[in-house]
Design a protein around this motif. Structure first.
Motif, PDB file in Angstrom:
ATOM      1  N   ILE A  56     -25.924  72.213 -24.488  1.00 20.25           N
ATOM      2  CA  ILE A  56     -25.554  73.208 -24.477  1.00 20.25           C
ATOM      3  C   ILE A  56     -25.366  73.377 -25.944  1.00 20.25           C
ATOM      4  O   ILE A  56     -25.657  72.191 -26.540  1.00 20.25           O
ATOM      5  CB  ILE A  56     -23.277  73.248 -24.748  1.00 20.25           C
ATOM      6  CG1 ILE A  56     -23.209  73.560 -23.058  1.00 20.25           C
ATOM      7  CG2 ILE A  56     -22.801  74.229 -25.528  1.00 20.25           C
ATOM      8  CD1 ILE A  56     -21.751  72.283 -22.854  1.00 20.25           C
ATOM      9  N   TYR A 110     -23.841  68.626 -25.947  1.00 20.50           N
ATOM     10  CA  TYR A 110     -24.246  69.894 -27.069  1.00 20.50           C
ATOM     11  C   TYR A 110     -25.134  69.360 -28.321  1.00 20.50           C
ATOM     12  O   TYR A 110     -25.563  68.501 -29.072  1.00 20.50           O
ATOM     13  CB  TYR A 110     -22.395  69.433 -28.251  1.00 20.50           C
ATOM     14  CG  TYR A 110     -22.322  70.775 -28.283  1.00 20.50           C
ATOM     15  CD1 TYR A 110     -22.845  72.456 -28.574  1.00 20.50           C
ATOM     16  CD2 TYR A 110     -21.507  70.697 -29.703  1.00 20.50           C
ATOM     17  CE1 TYR A 110     -22.568  73.508 -29.668  1.00 20.50           C
ATOM     18  CE2 TYR A 110     -21.502  72.370 -30.432  1.00 20.50           C
ATOM     19  CZ  TYR A 110     -22.279  72.868 -30.545  1.00 20.50           C
ATOM     20  OH  TYR A 110     -21.967  74.634 -31.283  1.00 20.50           O
ATOM     21  N   ILE A 152     -26.377  76.785 -21.249  1.00 18.61           N
ATOM     22  CA  ILE A 152     -25.188  77.585 -21.924  1.00 18.61           C
ATOM     23  C   ILE A 152     -25.856  77.736 -23.561  1.00 18.61           C
ATOM     24  O   ILE A 152     -25.831  76.481 -24.199  1.00 18.61           O
ATOM     25  CB  ILE A 152     -24.154  76.922 -21.684  1.00 18.61           C
ATOM     26  CG1 ILE A 152     -23.144  76.751 -20.410  1.00 18.61           C
ATOM     27  CG2 ILE A 152     -22.927  77.387 -23.071  1.00 18.61           C
ATOM     28  CD1 ILE A 152     -22.011  76.064 -20.387  1.00 18.61           C
ATOM     29  N   LEU A 165     -23.891  78.322 -26.863  1.00 18.21           N
ATOM     30  CA  LEU A 165     -22.304  78.617 -27.691  1.00 18.21           C
ATOM     31  C   LEU A 165     -22.839  79.635 -29.208  1.00 18.21           C
ATOM     32  O   LEU A 165     -23.174  78.802 -29.640  1.00 18.21           O
ATOM     33  CB  LEU A 165     -21.497  77.266 -27.926  1.00 18.21           C
ATOM     34  CG  LEU A 165     -20.314  77.076 -28.660  1.00 18.21           C
ATOM     35  CD1 LEU A 165     -19.536  78.388 -27.192  1.00 18.21           C
ATOM     36  CD2 LEU A 165     -19.574  76.374 -28.695  1.00 18.21           C
ATOM     37  N   VAL A 182     -21.621  81.997 -24.381  1.00 20.48           N
ATOM     38  CA  VAL A 182     -20.194  81.609 -24.235  1.00 20.48           C
ATOM     39  C   VAL A 182     -20.337  81.899 -25.970  1.00 20.48           C
ATOM     40  O   VAL A 182     -20.701  81.549 -27.105  1.00 20.48           O
ATOM     41  CB  VAL A 182     -19.611  80.387 -23.899  1.00 20.48           C
ATOM     42  CG1 VAL A 182     -17.955  80.386 -24.484  1.00 20.48           C
ATOM     43  CG2 VAL A 182     -19.967  80.748 -22.695  1.00 20.48           C
ATOM     44  N   MET A 214     -16.969  77.776 -20.841  1.00 20.50           N
ATOM     45  CA  MET A 214     -17.799  77.114 -20.499  1.00 20.50           C
ATOM     46  C   MET A 214     -18.485  76.431 -18.527  1.00 20.50           C
ATOM     47  O   MET A 214     -18.838  76.252 -18.287  1.00 20.50           O
ATOM     48  CB  MET A 214     -18.565  76.021 -21.453  1.00 20.50           C
ATOM     49  CG  MET A 214     -19.266  76.380 -22.547  1.00 20.50           C
ATOM     50  SD  MET A 214     -20.029  76.068 -24.361  1.00 20.50           S
ATOM     51  CE  MET A 214     -18.113  75.233 -25.288  1.00 20.50           C
ATOM     52  N   LYS A 215     -16.859  75.445 -18.553  1.00 22.94           N
ATOM     53  CA  LYS A 215     -16.335  75.427 -17.846  1.00 22.94           C
ATOM     54  C   LYS A 215     -16.901  75.990 -16.497  1.00 22.94           C
ATOM     55  O   LYS A 215     -16.952  75.372 -16.026  1.00 22.94           O
ATOM     56  CB  LYS A 215     -15.233  74.759 -17.240  1.00 22.94           C
ATOM     57  CG  LYS A 215     -15.184  72.864 -17.886  1.00 22.94           C
ATOM     58  CD  LYS A 215     -14.037  72.138 -18.111  1.00 22.94           C
ATOM     59  CE  LYS A 215     -12.578  73.114 -18.762  1.00 22.94           C
ATOM     60  NZ  LYS A 215     -11.775  72.139 -18.541  1.00 22.94           N
ATOM     61  N   LYS A 224     -23.874  81.856 -14.129  1.00 23.15           N
ATOM     62  CA  LYS A 224     -24.314  81.398 -14.152  1.00 23.15           C
ATOM     63  C   LYS A 224     -26.133  82.192 -14.582  1.00 23.15           C
ATOM     64  O   LYS A 224     -26.821  82.934 -15.877  1.00 23.15           O
ATOM     65  CB  LYS A 224     -25.250  79.812 -14.829  1.00 23.15           C
ATOM     66  CG  LYS A 224     -25.802  79.658 -15.698  1.00 23.15           C
ATOM     67  CD  LYS A 224     -27.174  78.080 -15.086  1.00 23.15           C
ATOM     68  CE  LYS A 224     -27.625  77.426 -15.850  1.00 23.15           C
ATOM     69  NZ  LYS A 224     -28.545  75.999 -15.836  1.00 23.15           N
TER      70      LYS A 224
END
Length: 390
Positions: free
Chosen positions: A188, A219, A275, A277, A302, A333-334, A343
């Motif tokens: 992420i 992250y 992802i 963010l 997201v 995100m989950k 996705k």
């Protein structure tokens, strides 16, 4: 065409400077000659490249008067003015209005911040600039409506042109994860100059929720502290984030990449991200170059529901949290991490839009606008009659 771009410019590190350089390059590709007037602050000594003809001192009002005289005498057909309140001197960047008042050449105003609830002075400054412009460019439909309805800009002068995106070299996710030693991890990422207001605290808190079910989630916080913030208070904000990571026990799940990233590096980090963010807490955020880049790379995104995200993540191009809430962000995100089809759908829909945002394509749109203006406007332009006042 012989054009000049007025705004911040590299080596200054800020979003407007990067935009100015990318726009210039896109206009060169489309057959234009583009010079630069760079806005410099007092904090750093900038060493500009040859295309910079004039160094405008941000907080020196006399510099704006000299700049206007220079522009009026120079063999330029059209001026491009980047507008963001913070890059010009005076209250709410009002010194740029003094330059515009003295300018006798046509100019196009590119608006980066169009506030729905401006202060009185903010509204006066932008209203005045719009009243003198030959054309006004914004990057969203919401900004278009605000410019005409709130700032009284003539609707026929407003054109929406999206934020440009570099032509990133597409690479496979697995090969990039292997290159960076991140195999087997759900990545992420968030990138940009770091500072309060970017919502990185929300991102870290959301990761704390995610790792309970996805221990390999990582992250990536990509980018250095904003140079102006660093000059004022050092790495105070970054240290606060690092302390939060330790307190939450996320040392193996949060990675800080503390550097200013090239487009090539950004492309690699984006393409290996599962992802992207975008946790901005300010719902009035009108433009996000970082989100534009993520859309251009076709990422599953997201975001909090700020203005730019709401407009461009609709139609299945991303997932929006109703509030700037870490639990809600974590839940979205989950959903992506547990649903490969979701996705893939988000990536496909984002890329479909992002393909039309490449800088060469955006430069072509600007070129068409400028050609139309110059066909209608003489080189030396008397200001339109206006009742706008500062």
């Amino acid at each position: 065409m012989i054009l000049l771009n007025l705004g911040t410019y590299p080596p200054k590190q800020c979003g407007i400077a990067t935009f100015s350089m990318d726009l210039r390059n896109s206009l060169l590709i489309n057959g234009n000659e583009v010079k630069v007037m760079a806005v410099s602050d007092n904090s750093y000594q900038y060493h500009y490249t040859d295309e910079v003809l004039f160094n405008l001192k941000q907080n020196h009002k006399q510099s704006y008067i000299r700049a206007a005289n220079y522009l009026n005498k120079a063999p330029l057909e059209l001026i491009i003015i980047q507008h963001e309140y913070g890059i010009y001197g005076g209250m709410e960047g009002e010194y740029i209005a003094e330059l515009v008042r003295l300018l006798h050449k046509p100019f196009v105003l590119i608006t980066h911040t169009v506030l729905p609830r401006p202060s009185k002075r903010q509204k006066q400054v932008l209203n005045y600039l719009c009243s003198r412009a030959s054309a006004i460019v914004c990057m969203t439909r919401r900004s278009e409506h605000l410019l005409s309805d709130l700032y009284e800009a003539p609707p026929e002068l407003i054109q929406v042109i999206p934020h440009g995106v570099p032509e990133f070299k597409e690479q496979t996710q697995d090969s990039l994860k292997e290159k960076y030693g991140l195999q087997g991890r759900d990545l992420i990422s968030t990138f940009g100059l770091i500072g309060p207001g970017k919502g990185l605290e929300l991102g870290i808190q959301a990761i704390a929720q995610i790792v309970k079910e996805h221990p390999q989630a990582t992250y990536l916080i990509l980018g250095q502290t904003h140079p102006m913030l660093k000059k004022q208070e050092g790495e105070k904000y970054r240290h606060m984030l690092e302390d939060m990571v330790v307190k939450l026990g996320l040392e193996h799940n949060v990675v800080f990449v503390n550097k200013f990233l090239s487009d090539e590096e950004l492309g690699e980090y984006l393409y290996m991200s599962d992802i992207y963010l975008s946790p901005y807490p300010n719902k009035d955020q009108a433009v996000s170059g970082t989100m534009a880049f993520a859309i251009g790379c076709g990422r599953a995104i997201v975001s909090t529901s700020y203005a730019y995200a709401c407009e461009f993540l609709s139609g299945g191009r991303g997932l929006l949290a109703a509030e700037a809430d870490p639990e809600e962000l974590a839940g979205l995100m989950k959903r992506i991490l547990t649903n490969p089809d979701l996705k893939q759908s988000l990536q496909y829909n984002a890329l479909k839009l992002g393909k039309s945002w490449s800088w060469p394509s955006v430069g072509q749109q600007y070129t068409r606008l400028f050609e139309k203006l110059l066909a209608e406007t003489p080189l030396t332009k008397e200001p339109r009659i206006s009742y706008a006042r500062l």
